[in-house]
Design an enzyme around this catalytic site. Sequence first.
Site, PDB file in Angstrom:
ATOM      1  N   LYS A  89      36.648  41.520  52.909  1.00  0.00           N
ATOM      2  CA  LYS A  89      37.865  41.775  52.132  1.00  0.00           C
ATOM      3  C   LYS A  89      38.963  42.439  52.962  1.00  0.00           C
ATOM      4  CE  LYS A  89      36.487  40.462  47.917  1.00  0.00           C
ATOM      5  NZ  LYS A  89      35.162  40.931  47.568  1.00  0.00           N
ATOM      6  N   GLU A 111      43.504  44.331  41.841  1.00  0.00           N
ATOM      7  CA  GLU A 111      42.387  44.341  40.904  1.00  0.00           C
ATOM      8  C   GLU A 111      41.108  44.453  41.729  1.00  0.00           C
ATOM      9  OE1 GLU A 111      43.603  41.560  42.171  1.00  0.00           O
ATOM     10  OE2 GLU A 111      41.700  40.780  42.924  1.00  0.00           O
ATOM     11  N   SER A 377      28.710  38.112  53.916  1.00  0.00           N
ATOM     12  CA  SER A 377      30.043  38.601  53.546  1.00  0.00           C
ATOM     13  C   SER A 377      30.138  40.117  53.474  1.00  0.00           C
ATOM     14  CB  SER A 377      30.453  37.987  52.208  1.00  0.00           C
ATOM     15  OG  SER A 377      29.458  38.235  51.223  1.00  0.00           O
TER      16      SER A 377
HETATM   17  C1  LIG Z   1      34.227  40.198  46.848  1.00  0.00           C
HETATM   18  C2  LIG Z   1      33.021  39.789  47.556  1.00  0.00           C
HETATM   19  C3  LIG Z   1      32.540  38.466  47.498  1.00  0.00           C
HETATM   20  C4  LIG Z   1      33.131  37.413  46.616  1.00  0.00           C
HETATM   21  O1  LIG Z   1      34.473  37.100  46.899  1.00  0.00           O
HETATM   22  P1  LIG Z   1      34.896  35.764  47.618  1.00  0.00           P
HETATM   23  O2  LIG Z   1      36.368  35.735  47.421  1.00  0.00           O
HETATM   24  O3  LIG Z   1      34.201  34.645  46.950  1.00  0.00           O
HETATM   25  O4  LIG Z   1      34.525  35.877  49.051  1.00  0.00           O
HETATM   26  C5  LIG Z   1      31.440  38.125  48.266  1.00  0.00           C
HETATM   27  N1  LIG Z   1      30.820  39.044  49.037  1.00  0.00           N
HETATM   28  C6  LIG Z   1      31.239  40.322  49.111  1.00  0.00           C
HETATM   29  C7  LIG Z   1      30.498  41.272  49.983  1.00  0.00           C
HETATM   30  C8  LIG Z   1      32.351  40.736  48.379  1.00  0.00           C
HETATM   31  O5  LIG Z   1      32.758  42.007  48.474  1.00  0.00           O
END
Ligand SMILES: *Cc1c(COP(=O)(O)O)cnc(C)c1O
Length: 391
Positions: A89, A111, A377
């Site tokens: 993010k 948000e 992620s």
């Molecule tokens: C917010 C988040 C997601 C989901 O958001 P995407 O926009 O689909 O990437 C996935 N993994 C983590 C660790 C997140 O914080």
Amino acid sequence: MDYNVNSEGFYGEFGGAYIPEILYANVENLKTNYRQIIDSPDFRQEFDSLMRDYVGRPSPLYFASRLSEKYSTRIYLKREDLNHTGSHKINNAVGQILLAQRMNKTRIIAETGAGQHGVATATVCALTGKKCVIYMGATDVARQALNVHKMQMLGAEVRPVHSGNKTLKDATNEAIRDWCCNPSDTHYIIGSIVGPHPYPDMVARFQSIISSEIKQQLTAQEGRDYPDFLIACVGGGSNAAGTFYHYLNDSRVKLVGVEAAGLGVDTAETAATIHLGKKGIIHGSCTFVMQNDDGQITEPYSISAGLDYPGIGPLHANLSVSQRAEYFAVTDSEALAAAMELTRLEGIIPALESAHALGVFRHKTFRPNDLTVLTLSGRGDKDMETYISRF
Ligand SMILES: *Cc1c(COP(=O)(O)O)cnc(C)c1O
């Protein structure tokens, strides 16, 4: 076929900008200026140096040998979990704060669901000395207390939202309402590739650093700049979009997205928008939406607060109908098992969202020579309470 956005903001039949009149000037301003600003040499230089020195990029591309052995294939992990603030993010938050500065915006709103985007936004606001208001569903405020405290320590005001299910969708509604009341001084940092054009494209461009690094790292580590498969979890779809971005039009690379099935796609407790959604409009964009027969948006459910969004980025809606990408739905319990498996095989505790991507190995068989890159992620720190209660 080109899988990128067209000049009107559409991905095939999806996307666009369906917004109230009062936001027209703001969105139009963003639309006419974003490319020129983010492609300018001075922006690139500032973005690149913050990515390197502040976020800690490039994030490693790690060959997961014990996980690979377990599934008799070759698996690399793109380590977005090692970024500052613990997920992908921050890439987008840094990009958008630099844009807001160049558009002379003094106040930032955002948000957040699990709190990762809220923390990333509060972080870049502290970094640049901007006023920051974060909207968060009251349910999420309660279940993500640690991230709420972090945002407050960083100087942000966290406003709990009590409407609807008190989760991400409701927080997004409230942020849009705020933007309508404060159009001139406020920039709205959307956290995924959702919302009206140009947000989906803008956020995808900031996250595309993930796939440009994968290209360089695969070249250095494997002697070829593309994998056979790319895998990422999909909430709104930004980490997946960043992972796919530079390979969208490369047919040698198969794209795999993983959404949250919750308790199962045949139950009401699910967030599998691509599997179950119907075409509709949510938060300014035409895309797949979880809705009932009357067109009312239904409440999504996932064990992971970052995946329970009732829409999906229009890029993914198009990749799905055009069959450019394949989408799987992974349940809560499959994701939990995959999280524990990665932890014990590789010594990495993943975010619950990322654990859904790892769950794909339970659904799809890969060949021994297949080269797969899976984007991790985020890290699991924020999910420790869930892990403690389930394991
Ligand atoms: C917010 C988040 C997601 C989901 O958001 P995407 O926009 O689909 O990437 C996935 N993994 C983590 C660790 C997140 O914080």
